[in-house]
Design a protein around this motif. Structure first.
Motif, PDB file in Angstrom:
ATOM      1  N   GLY A  22     -23.585 -15.377  -9.254  1.00 50.24           N
ATOM      2  CA  GLY A  22     -24.825 -15.254  -9.676  1.00 50.24           C
ATOM      3  C   GLY A  22     -25.019 -16.004 -11.053  1.00 50.24           C
ATOM      4  O   GLY A  22     -24.071 -16.955 -11.247  1.00 50.24           O
ATOM      5  N   PHE A  23     -26.165 -15.968 -11.846  1.00 51.07           N
ATOM      6  CA  PHE A  23     -26.705 -16.609 -12.754  1.00 51.07           C
ATOM      7  C   PHE A  23     -26.058 -15.431 -14.045  1.00 51.07           C
ATOM      8  O   PHE A  23     -26.180 -14.317 -14.062  1.00 51.07           O
ATOM      9  N   PRO A  24     -25.569 -16.482 -15.143  1.00 52.58           N
ATOM     10  CA  PRO A  24     -25.287 -17.544 -15.265  1.00 52.58           C
ATOM     11  C   PRO A  24     -23.722 -17.949 -15.099  1.00 52.58           C
ATOM     12  O   PRO A  24     -23.202 -18.907 -15.744  1.00 52.58           O
ATOM     13  N   THR A  25     -23.020 -17.491 -14.431  1.00 52.95           N
ATOM     14  CA  THR A  25     -21.610 -17.621 -14.213  1.00 52.95           C
ATOM     15  C   THR A  25     -21.049 -18.499 -13.319  1.00 52.95           C
ATOM     16  O   THR A  25     -21.478 -19.622 -13.124  1.00 52.95           O
ATOM     17  N   SER A  26     -20.038 -18.127 -12.424  1.00 57.94           N
ATOM     18  CA  SER A  26     -19.602 -18.995 -11.421  1.00 57.94           C
ATOM     19  C   SER A  26     -18.568 -18.156 -10.367  1.00 57.94           C
ATOM     20  O   SER A  26     -18.664 -17.000 -10.550  1.00 57.94           O
ATOM     21  N   GLY A  27     -17.955 -19.054  -9.424  1.00 65.18           N
ATOM     22  CA  GLY A  27     -17.157 -18.540  -8.505  1.00 65.18           C
ATOM     23  C   GLY A  27     -16.077 -17.841  -8.974  1.00 65.18           C
ATOM     24  O   GLY A  27     -15.252 -16.918  -8.439  1.00 65.18           O
ATOM     25  N   TYR A  28     -15.723 -17.932 -10.271  1.00 66.11           N
ATOM     26  CA  TYR A  28     -14.680 -17.331 -11.082  1.00 66.11           C
ATOM     27  C   TYR A  28     -14.843 -15.742 -10.926  1.00 66.11           C
ATOM     28  O   TYR A  28     -13.846 -15.186 -11.147  1.00 66.11           O
ATOM     29  N   ASP A  29     -16.096 -15.206 -10.976  1.00 65.70           N
ATOM     30  CA  ASP A  29     -16.245 -13.887 -11.018  1.00 65.70           C
ATOM     31  C   ASP A  29     -15.699 -13.205  -9.820  1.00 65.70           C
ATOM     32  O   ASP A  29     -15.447 -11.719  -9.893  1.00 65.70           O
ATOM     33  N   TRP A  30     -15.646 -13.946  -8.802  1.00 68.27           N
ATOM     34  CA  TRP A  30     -14.910 -13.125  -7.393  1.00 68.27           C
ATOM     35  C   TRP A  30     -13.371 -13.050  -7.448  1.00 68.27           C
ATOM     36  O   TRP A  30     -12.755 -12.663  -6.502  1.00 68.27           O
ATOM     37  N   ARG A  31     -12.843 -13.636  -8.577  1.00 69.27           N
ATOM     38  CA  ARG A  31     -11.180 -13.872  -8.317  1.00 69.27           C
ATOM     39  C   ARG A  31     -10.342 -12.562  -8.093  1.00 69.27           C
ATOM     40  O   ARG A  31      -9.512 -12.474  -7.151  1.00 69.27           O
ATOM     41  N   GLY A  32     -11.006 -11.422  -8.634  1.00 67.03           N
ATOM     42  CA  GLY A  32     -10.280 -10.099  -8.414  1.00 67.03           C
ATOM     43  C   GLY A  32     -10.760  -9.242  -7.077  1.00 67.03           C
ATOM     44  O   GLY A  32      -9.921  -8.825  -6.318  1.00 67.03           O
ATOM     45  N   VAL A  33     -12.038  -9.495  -6.706  1.00 64.07           N
ATOM     46  CA  VAL A  33     -12.138  -9.223  -5.352  1.00 64.07           C
ATOM     47  C   VAL A  33     -11.461 -10.127  -4.077  1.00 64.07           C
ATOM     48  O   VAL A  33     -10.980  -9.363  -3.173  1.00 64.07           O
ATOM     49  N   ILE A  34     -11.242 -11.132  -4.531  1.00 63.27           N
ATOM     50  CA  ILE A  34     -10.470 -12.115  -3.449  1.00 63.27           C
ATOM     51  C   ILE A  34      -9.030 -11.517  -3.285  1.00 63.27           C
ATOM     52  O   ILE A  34      -8.517 -11.391  -2.422  1.00 63.27           O
ATOM     53  N   ASP A  35      -8.607 -11.424  -4.587  1.00 63.90           N
ATOM     54  CA  ASP A  35      -7.128 -10.544  -4.562  1.00 63.90           C
ATOM     55  C   ASP A  35      -7.111  -9.285  -3.721  1.00 63.90           C
ATOM     56  O   ASP A  35      -5.947  -9.172  -3.027  1.00 63.90           O
ATOM     57  N   GLY A  36      -8.038  -8.747  -3.380  1.00 59.07           N
ATOM     58  CA  GLY A  36      -8.129  -7.573  -2.635  1.00 59.07           C
ATOM     59  C   GLY A  36      -8.515  -7.916  -1.073  1.00 59.07           C
ATOM     60  O   GLY A  36      -8.434  -7.071  -0.201  1.00 59.07           O
ATOM     61  N   ALA A  94     -29.315  -0.721   7.143  1.00 60.99           N
ATOM     62  CA  ALA A  94     -28.340  -1.300   6.289  1.00 60.99           C
ATOM     63  C   ALA A  94     -27.286   0.008   5.985  1.00 60.99           C
ATOM     64  O   ALA A  94     -28.082   1.001   5.590  1.00 60.99           O
ATOM     65  N   LYS A  95     -26.035  -0.163   5.571  1.00 55.79           N
ATOM     66  CA  LYS A  95     -25.347   0.759   4.852  1.00 55.79           C
ATOM     67  C   LYS A  95     -25.366   0.536   3.458  1.00 55.79           C
ATOM     68  O   LYS A  95     -25.487  -0.534   2.771  1.00 55.79           O
ATOM     69  N   TYR A  96     -25.712   1.586   2.800  1.00 60.02           N
ATOM     70  CA  TYR A  96     -25.758   1.497   1.205  1.00 60.02           C
ATOM     71  C   TYR A  96     -24.903   2.451   0.585  1.00 60.02           C
ATOM     72  O   TYR A  96     -24.691   3.606   0.858  1.00 60.02           O
ATOM     73  N   THR A  97     -24.179   1.825  -0.369  1.00 65.41           N
ATOM     74  CA  THR A  97     -23.288   2.459  -1.093  1.00 65.41           C
ATOM     75  C   THR A  97     -23.405   2.275  -2.555  1.00 65.41           C
ATOM     76  O   THR A  97     -23.640   1.058  -2.890  1.00 65.41           O
ATOM     77  N   GLU A  98     -23.707   3.326  -3.209  1.00 66.43           N
ATOM     78  CA  GLU A  98     -23.800   3.305  -4.807  1.00 66.43           C
ATOM     79  C   GLU A  98     -22.644   3.734  -5.563  1.00 66.43           C
ATOM     80  O   GLU A  98     -21.737   4.589  -5.221  1.00 66.43           O
ATOM     81  N   LEU A  99     -22.089   3.078  -6.477  1.00 68.42           N
ATOM     82  CA  LEU A  99     -20.936   2.834  -7.180  1.00 68.42           C
ATOM     83  C   LEU A  99     -21.406   3.566  -8.667  1.00 68.42           C
ATOM     84  O   LEU A  99     -22.100   2.873  -9.327  1.00 68.42           O
ATOM     85  N   ALA A 100     -20.529   4.492  -8.948  1.00 70.31           N
ATOM     86  CA  ALA A 100     -20.994   5.141 -10.095  1.00 70.31           C
ATOM     87  C   ALA A 100     -20.053   4.517 -11.596  1.00 70.31           C
ATOM     88  O   ALA A 100     -19.064   4.203 -11.223  1.00 70.31           O
ATOM     89  N   GLY A 101     -20.962   4.476 -12.691  1.00 68.86           N
ATOM     90  CA  GLY A 101     -20.169   4.049 -13.750  1.00 68.86           C
ATOM     91  C   GLY A 101     -19.902   2.449 -13.944  1.00 68.86           C
ATOM     92  O   GLY A 101     -19.115   2.084 -14.749  1.00 68.86           O
ATOM     93  N   LEU A 102     -20.725   1.853 -13.030  1.00 67.33           N
ATOM     94  CA  LEU A 102     -20.568   0.242 -12.983  1.00 67.33           C
ATOM     95  C   LEU A 102     -21.650  -0.419 -13.359  1.00 67.33           C
ATOM     96  O   LEU A 102     -22.944  -0.026 -13.198  1.00 67.33           O
ATOM     97  N   GLY A 103     -21.525  -1.583 -14.283  1.00 67.20           N
ATOM     98  CA  GLY A 103     -22.858  -2.073 -14.480  1.00 67.20           C
ATOM     99  C   GLY A 103     -23.058  -3.377 -13.805  1.00 67.20           C
ATOM    100  O   GLY A 103     -22.583  -3.487 -12.353  1.00 67.20           O
ATOM    101  N   HIS A 104     -23.773  -4.377 -14.195  1.00 68.67           N
ATOM    102  CA  HIS A 104     -24.458  -5.773 -13.370  1.00 68.67           C
ATOM    103  C   HIS A 104     -23.321  -6.208 -12.653  1.00 68.67           C
ATOM    104  O   HIS A 104     -23.495  -6.895 -11.556  1.00 68.67           O
ATOM    105  N   PHE A 105     -22.053  -6.500 -13.269  1.00 64.52           N
ATOM    106  CA  PHE A 105     -20.825  -7.579 -13.083  1.00 64.52           C
ATOM    107  C   PHE A 105     -20.097  -6.575 -12.216  1.00 64.52           C
ATOM    108  O   PHE A 105     -18.801  -6.509 -12.490  1.00 64.52           O
ATOM    109  N   LEU A 106     -20.332  -5.689 -11.294  1.00 63.98           N
ATOM    110  CA  LEU A 106     -19.394  -4.760 -10.709  1.00 63.98           C
ATOM    111  C   LEU A 106     -18.270  -5.415  -9.979  1.00 63.98           C
ATOM    112  O   LEU A 106     -17.263  -4.844  -9.942  1.00 63.98           O
ATOM    113  N   LEU A 107     -18.352  -6.679  -9.484  1.00 64.62           N
ATOM    114  CA  LEU A 107     -17.548  -7.432  -8.891  1.00 64.62           C
ATOM    115  C   LEU A 107     -16.287  -7.700  -9.803  1.00 64.62           C
ATOM    116  O   LEU A 107     -15.036  -8.037  -9.469  1.00 64.62           O
ATOM    117  N   MET A 108     -16.599  -7.655 -11.117  1.00 70.09           N
ATOM    118  CA  MET A 108     -15.416  -7.941 -12.307  1.00 70.09           C
ATOM    119  C   MET A 108     -14.902  -6.541 -12.967  1.00 70.09           C
ATOM    120  O   MET A 108     -14.038  -6.543 -13.498  1.00 70.09           O
TER     121      MET A 108
END
Length: 294
Positions: A43-57, A264-278
């Motif tokens: 997303g904006f204004p970051t980079s693919g670095y955001d996905w590093r933890g998700v990719i670990d999993g 669509a399958k819809y899942t809501e994650l509690a207690g997380l903000g905009h950068f849930l992937l990080m």
């Protein structure tokens, strides 16, 4: 900033990936794992670095690919370039060709969700070279009219205040990460090394000065709403993973999208903000893995 000025964490990140020439742009790509391709769009204004933890999993059993769009991260950031979402989609198509990816699961966040829907539109028109196996969307303001945009985004969105936004962009590195943390519920997810790397990534090739041009995606979302939301409504299989504490792409937007895309399958994650992937990459990776293998 150029690469010679990078901190140690940024140098390690650079060495973990590679550059591929796509559409005349040096595009940074991070890959891990073998198996079905999973293409992750940041997303904006970051980079693919955001996905590093998700990719670990995800990398155990999947070929995970995260790129930096032109204008972001370690990819080229030319001044004479429009940074249209259509151009960004061309780069994603070019990447699939360069890596010989015939089919992929697509995962997107923030502005990447609109690149994602353009990929879907092209696929539905029969002119996408790569088959989309599944689509997962994380918080992103696809329904731009519902977004609660940040004060900085408001400055970028108005012709009257754009000069002020440009002046702020010139000095963005001073409080860049603080701005990202302000839309998180778990800002502690960013350690000192992450902060150093993310500051370098925005400053590389004067990336902070490209933010006004990059921000035109907000206008494009209005102009091409029928095309992109129409493609989303026709997509399958598709899922939304939505953080309920996002102050920008708010939970009401996620629920509206789920209503508009009933398949669509819809899942809501509690207690997380905009950068849930990080903020909680293991949980995001878990839901992705379950959906991909279903």
């Amino acid at each position: 900033m150029d690469a010679s000025q990078f901190s140690a964490p940024t140098r390690r990140w650079l060495e973990s990936g590679r550059h591929i020439d796509i559409e005349g742009k040096r595009t940074f790509v991070y890959e891990r794992g073998d198996g079905p391709a999973v293409l992750l769009l940041h997303g904006f204004p970051t980079s693919g670095y955001d996905w590093r933890g998700v990719i670990d999993g995800l990398a155990d059993g999947n070929h995970c690919v995260a790129l930096d769009f032109p204008g972001y991260g370690l990819s080229d950031k030319p001044e004479a370039y429009s940074y249209s979402l259509f151009q960004q989609t061309d780069v994603v198509e070019g990447l699939t060709k360069a890596l010989a990816i015939a089919e992929a699961h697509i995962v997107s966040h923030d502005v990447g969700t609109s690149v994602h829907t353009e990929l879907l539109a092209r696929a539905q028109e029969g002119r996408l070279g790569c088959r989309i196996v599944s689509s997962t969307f994380l918080n992103g303001s696809m329904l731009q009219e519902m977004a609660t945009i940040t004060p900085f985004q408001k400055l970028l969105a108005s012709n009257e205040t754009l000069p002020q936004a440009m002046a702020i962009s010139d000095n963005m590195s001073v409080n860049y990460v603080d701005g990202l943390k302000s839309v998180m519920k778990r800002p502690e997810c960013l350690g000192d090394e992450d902060i150093a790397a993310m500051n370098d990534l925005i400053a590389y090739q004067d990336g902070n000065r490209r933010l006004p041009a990059l921000s035109l995606y907000m206008r494009e979302r209005y102009i091409h709403r029928e095309r992109w939301i129409g493609a989303l409504k026709a997509a399958s299989p598709v899922q939304f993973i939505w953080a309920d504490g996002d102050p920008v792409a708010n939970v009401e937007m996620g629920r509206a999208l789920a209503k508009d895309v009933p398949q669509a399958k819809y899942t809501e994650l509690a207690g997380l903000g905009h950068f849930l992937l990080m903020e909680d990459p293991p949980t995001v990776a878990k839901h992705l893995r379950e959906f991909i293998v279903a």
